[in-house]
Design an enzyme around this catalytic site. Structure first.
Site, PDB file in Angstrom:
ATOM      1  N   GLY A 107       0.835  -1.189   0.000  1.00  0.00           N
ATOM      2  CA  GLY A 107       0.000   0.000   0.000  1.00  0.00           C
ATOM      3  C   GLY A 107       0.874   1.244   0.000  1.00  0.00           C
ATOM      4  N   TYR A 108       0.266   2.375  -0.279  1.00  0.00           N
ATOM      5  CA  TYR A 108       0.996   3.633  -0.437  1.00  0.00           C
ATOM      6  C   TYR A 108       0.540   4.639   0.612  1.00  0.00           C
ATOM      7  CZ  TYR A 108       2.837   1.459  -4.456  1.00  0.00           C
ATOM      8  OH  TYR A 108       3.514   0.580  -5.258  1.00  0.00           O
ATOM      9  N   VAL A 109       1.511   5.099   1.390  1.00  0.00           N
ATOM     10  CA  VAL A 109       1.267   6.094   2.429  1.00  0.00           C
ATOM     11  C   VAL A 109       1.358   7.494   1.823  1.00  0.00           C
ATOM     12  CG1 VAL A 109       2.076   6.958   4.664  1.00  0.00           C
ATOM     13  CG2 VAL A 109       2.155   4.500   4.171  1.00  0.00           C
TER      14      VAL A 109
END
Length: 169
Positions: A25-27
């Protein structure tokens, strides 16, 4: 530093029985800050800057607790990507990392090859099962495809480019 070329997949090759299960996932997207779970027990935090063939990359191991905490703070309107990563030896000594997606991107396959030098990357001849190259197309970045409508983005981009691949539903 990472030197890598990315391609769509024209046709899936025979898959080896071994693979890695991944969730990522991408923060953040600029710079790209990614969290990744590899299997059941390995967790990483990666920062990537730049686009195209050569990118800056920094990666470190994190704990499950840190991963779980960051997973609740993904970039708005993005979701966790689920995929299986297969390592496939190529005849020229390189290794293809084939990503076969589940979940939100189910039906989408993507392959990348890392190189020791820019010259090696530029002289690479992809095998026949590789599809169109998307190394320089930032719209095919995982940060973009992690959006909730990621598969619709894939379909639209392929339609715009008049690209065809058997593996896209």
């Amino acid at each position: 530093m990472e030197i890598e070329r990315q391609f769509l997949v024209k046709t899936l090759p025979d898959l080896p029985p071994e693979y890695e299960s991944l969730r990522q996932g991408y923060v953040a997207l600029l710079p790209e800050i990614r969290i990744r779970q590899i299997g059941e027990s390995r967790f990483t935090l990666t920062v990537k800057r730049g686009a195209g063939l050569i990118r800056e990359e920094w990666e470190t191991e994190i704990s499950r607790k840190e991963f779980d905490s960051l997973a609740t703070r993904l970039y708005p309107e993005t979701v966790m990507i689920e995929k299986r990563r297969y390592y496939i030896s190529l005849t020229d000594g390189y290794t293809a990392e084939l990503h076969v997606h589940d979940g939100n991107l189910s039906g989408f396959s993507y392959v990348e090859v890392e190189f020791p030098t820019e010259q090696a990357a530029n002289s690479f001849e992809p095998p026949s099962w590789f599809g169109h190259e998307v190394t320089k197309n930032v719209r095919f970045s995982y940060g973009t495809l992690a959006r909730k409508d990621g598969m619709e983005i894939v379909r639209q981009l392929l339609k715009e480019q008049k690209w065809r691949t058997k593996d896209i539903p």
